[in-house]
Motif scaffolding. Structure first.
Motif, PDB file in Angstrom:
ATOM      1  N   UNK A 188       9.271  37.336  25.901  1.00 17.18           N
ATOM      2  CA  UNK A 188       8.633  38.566  25.443  1.00 17.18           C
ATOM      3  C   UNK A 188       8.595  38.592  23.921  1.00 17.18           C
ATOM      4  N   UNK A 189       7.450  38.999  23.383  1.00 20.23           N
ATOM      5  CA  UNK A 189       7.262  38.998  21.938  1.00 20.23           C
ATOM      6  C   UNK A 189       6.953  40.406  21.445  1.00 20.23           C
ATOM      7  N   UNK A 190       7.834  41.008  20.611  1.00 19.66           N
ATOM      8  CA  UNK A 190       7.518  42.327  20.045  1.00 19.66           C
ATOM      9  C   UNK A 190       6.434  42.208  18.984  1.00 19.66           C
ATOM     10  N   UNK A 191       5.375  43.014  19.120  1.00 20.77           N
ATOM     11  CA  UNK A 191       4.272  42.955  18.161  1.00 20.77           C
ATOM     12  C   UNK A 191       4.054  44.290  17.456  1.00 20.77           C
ATOM     13  N   UNK A 192       4.685  45.354  17.948  1.00 18.60           N
ATOM     14  CA  UNK A 192       4.543  46.662  17.298  1.00 18.60           C
ATOM     15  C   UNK A 192       5.867  47.408  17.412  1.00 18.60           C
ATOM     16  N   UNK A 193       6.402  47.791  16.269  1.00 17.21           N
ATOM     17  CA  UNK A 193       7.667  48.524  16.222  1.00 17.21           C
ATOM     18  C   UNK A 193       7.398  49.868  15.568  1.00 17.21           C
ATOM     19  N   UNK A 194       7.666  50.926  16.310  1.00 17.30           N
ATOM     20  CA  UNK A 194       7.391  52.272  15.826  1.00 17.30           C
ATOM     21  C   UNK A 194       8.689  53.060  15.736  1.00 17.30           C
ATOM     22  N   UNK A 195       8.931  53.656  14.586  1.00 19.50           N
ATOM     23  CA  UNK A 195      10.077  54.532  14.367  1.00 19.50           C
ATOM     24  C   UNK A 195       9.547  55.916  14.047  1.00 19.50           C
ATOM     25  N   UNK A 196       9.858  56.890  14.906  1.00 20.70           N
ATOM     26  CA  UNK A 196       9.327  58.239  14.724  1.00 20.70           C
ATOM     27  C   UNK A 196      10.099  58.979  13.633  1.00 20.70           C
ATOM     28  N   UNK A 197       9.589  60.135  13.268  1.00 25.72           N
ATOM     29  CA  UNK A 197      10.274  60.965  12.280  1.00 25.72           C
ATOM     30  C   UNK A 197      11.649  61.406  12.784  1.00 25.72           C
ATOM     31  N   UNK A 198      11.826  61.438  14.089  1.00 31.19           N
ATOM     32  CA  UNK A 198      13.123  61.791  14.686  1.00 31.19           C
ATOM     33  C   UNK A 198      13.993  60.555  14.894  1.00 31.19           C
TER      34      UNK A 198
ATOM     35  N   UNK B 112      12.750  53.076  23.655  1.00 35.63           N
ATOM     36  CA  UNK B 112      14.165  52.767  23.422  1.00 35.63           C
ATOM     37  C   UNK B 112      14.995  53.962  22.991  1.00 35.63           C
ATOM     38  N   UNK B 113      14.369  54.999  22.510  1.00 36.21           N
ATOM     39  CA  UNK B 113      15.111  56.185  22.104  1.00 36.21           C
ATOM     40  C   UNK B 113      15.799  56.026  20.758  1.00 36.21           C
ATOM     41  N   UNK B 114      16.835  56.837  20.554  1.00 38.60           N
ATOM     42  CA  UNK B 114      17.523  56.895  19.265  1.00 38.60           C
ATOM     43  C   UNK B 114      18.899  56.241  19.333  1.00 38.60           C
ATOM     44  N   UNK B 115      19.400  55.874  18.155  1.00 40.41           N
ATOM     45  CA  UNK B 115      20.734  55.273  18.034  1.00 40.41           C
ATOM     46  C   UNK B 115      21.798  56.363  17.955  1.00 40.41           C
ATOM     47  N   UNK B 116      21.923  57.147  18.992  1.00 32.99           N
ATOM     48  CA  UNK B 116      22.956  58.176  19.028  1.00 32.99           C
ATOM     49  C   UNK B 116      23.610  58.161  20.398  1.00 32.99           C
ATOM     50  N   UNK B 117      24.740  58.829  20.494  1.00 35.57           N
ATOM     51  CA  UNK B 117      25.413  58.916  21.778  1.00 35.57           C
ATOM     52  C   UNK B 117      26.186  57.660  22.110  1.00 35.57           C
ATOM     53  N   UNK B 118      26.545  57.550  23.366  1.00 35.14           N
ATOM     54  CA  UNK B 118      27.409  56.453  23.806  1.00 35.14           C
ATOM     55  C   UNK B 118      26.664  55.133  23.919  1.00 35.14           C
ATOM     56  N   UNK B 119      25.326  55.168  24.034  1.00 36.24           N
ATOM     57  CA  UNK B 119      24.564  53.945  24.232  1.00 36.24           C
ATOM     58  C   UNK B 119      23.543  53.773  23.098  1.00 36.24           C
ATOM     59  N   UNK B 120      23.859  52.971  22.100  1.00 32.97           N
ATOM     60  CA  UNK B 120      22.881  52.703  21.037  1.00 32.97           C
ATOM     61  C   UNK B 120      21.748  51.825  21.557  1.00 32.97           C
TER      62      UNK B 120
END
Length: 254
Positions: A167-177, A192-200
Motif C-alpha cells: 500500500x502506498x500513501x499518496x495523500x496525507x490530510x491533517x485537519x484543523x482539529x 485515522x483520527x487524532x493522536x489522543x487517548x489510549x490509542x495513538x
C-alpha cells in the motif's frame, strides 16, 4: 612637560607608532582595493541540478562589490539562498581571485497545500510548481500552516507500516482539529483520527497492518476504512452489503 626630555621621548614614540599603524592600515586598504585582487572567478559547486546557474551568477554580479578581500560574503550568501531550490549556501574566498559558492538544494518529498513543496527534512519551500517535472509523482500534504514537519514525520511512519502490505500513501490530510486522513494509491481512504487517548495513530496503523490481508481476502478491497475504534476497524465499500442497503462491515481484532 616641554622641558622634560623623557616625556618628550615617550610622546614621540607614541606619535611614531600611531603614524606607522596609520600608514600600514592605509597601505592594507589600498592593496585590498587594488585591481590586482579583483574577483575573476566565481565557482558554483554542490547540488546544482535544479539551480539555474545563469540566474544565480547574474544575481551575484549585481551584489558583488569590491575585491577578493573586501567583497561581502554574507550578502552573496543571502542572495544565493534567496533563489528557488537553494536551501543553504556556503561562500568562501579561494586565493588569489576566486569566490566559491557551495550549494545545498532542497530535496522534494511532497506537495503542500497546492502552493509549496516539502523537503525531506520537513521544511516547506516555494518554487514555480509549473517547472517541477516530478510533481505528479509526489504525494500530497494538506494541513494547517506550520505543520509540514509533523506531516513529514507522519508520512514516514505511514510508509513504514503500509508499504510492506503493498500500500502506498499518496495523500496525507491533517485537519484543523489535528485529525489524520490518508488516501492510498489503490483508492482506499483511511480515517485515522487524532493522536489522543489510549490509542495513538501509530498503534491503530499497527493493528490495521496486522489484519489487512485477512480482511481483504474476506471482504475485498474497501473504499474507506475507519480505524477510530477501540478494538477493530470498519470497512466501507459499495460492494459490501449487509441486509437491505450499503452498511459498514466491522472487523473486530480481539
Amino acid at each position: 612637560m616641554w622641558n622634560n626630555a623623557n616625556a618628550l621621548n615617550k610622546l614621540a614614540a607614541v606619535l611614531i607608532t600611531v603614524a606607522t599603524l596609520a600608514l600600514a592600515w592605509a597601505g592594507v586598504q589600498w592593496l585590498a582595493r587594488h585591481p590586482w585582487f579583483a574577483i575573476k572567478t566565481v565557482r558554483i559547486v554542490g547540488d546544482t541540478a535544479r539551480v539555474n546557474e545563469i540566474t544565480l551568477r547574474t544575481s551575484l554580479v549585481k551584489r558583488m562589490r569590491g575585491t577578493f578581500f573586501t567583497t561581502n560574503l554574507a550578502e552573496i550568501k543571502r542572495s544565493a539562498e534567496g533563489l528557488p531550490w537553494v536551501r543553504r549556501a556556503q561562500v568562501s574566498r579561494h586565493w588569489p581571485n576566486a569566490i566559491v559558492i557551495r550549494l545545498e538544494a532542497h530535496q522534494p518529498l511532497a506537495r503542500l497545500n497546492e502552493a509549496q513543496l516539502v523537503n525531506t527534512l520537513g521544511e516547506a519551500f516555494t518554487v514555480n510548481l509549473g517547472e517541477v517535472e516530478m510533481l505528479a509523482k509526489l504525494p500530497e500534504f494538506v494541513g494547517p500552516e506550520g505543520t509540514s514537519a509533523q506531516m513529514s514525520e507522519r508520512y514516514r511512519v505511514l510508509r513504514h507500516h503500509l508499504e510492506p502490505l503493498g500500500l502506498q500513501p499518496v495523500r496525507v490530510l491533517l485537519s484543523d482539529r489535528l485529525s489524520w486522513t490518508v488516501g492510498l494509491q489503490q483508492g482506499t481512504v483511511l480515517e485515522l483520527g487524532r493522536d489522543i487517548g489510549a490509542q495513538p495513530v501509530e498503534e491503530r496503523l499497527i493493528r490495521f497492518a496486522q489484519y489487512w490481508d485477512a480482511s481483504i481476502r474476506k471482504l475485498g478491497v474497501p473504499q474507506r476504512v475507519d480505524l477510530r475504534y477501540r478494538d477493530g476497524f470498519a470497512f466501507y465499500s459499495p460492494g459490501l452489503r449487509v441486509k437491505a442497503g450499503p452498511q459498514p462491515s466491522a472487523v473486530r481484532t480481539q
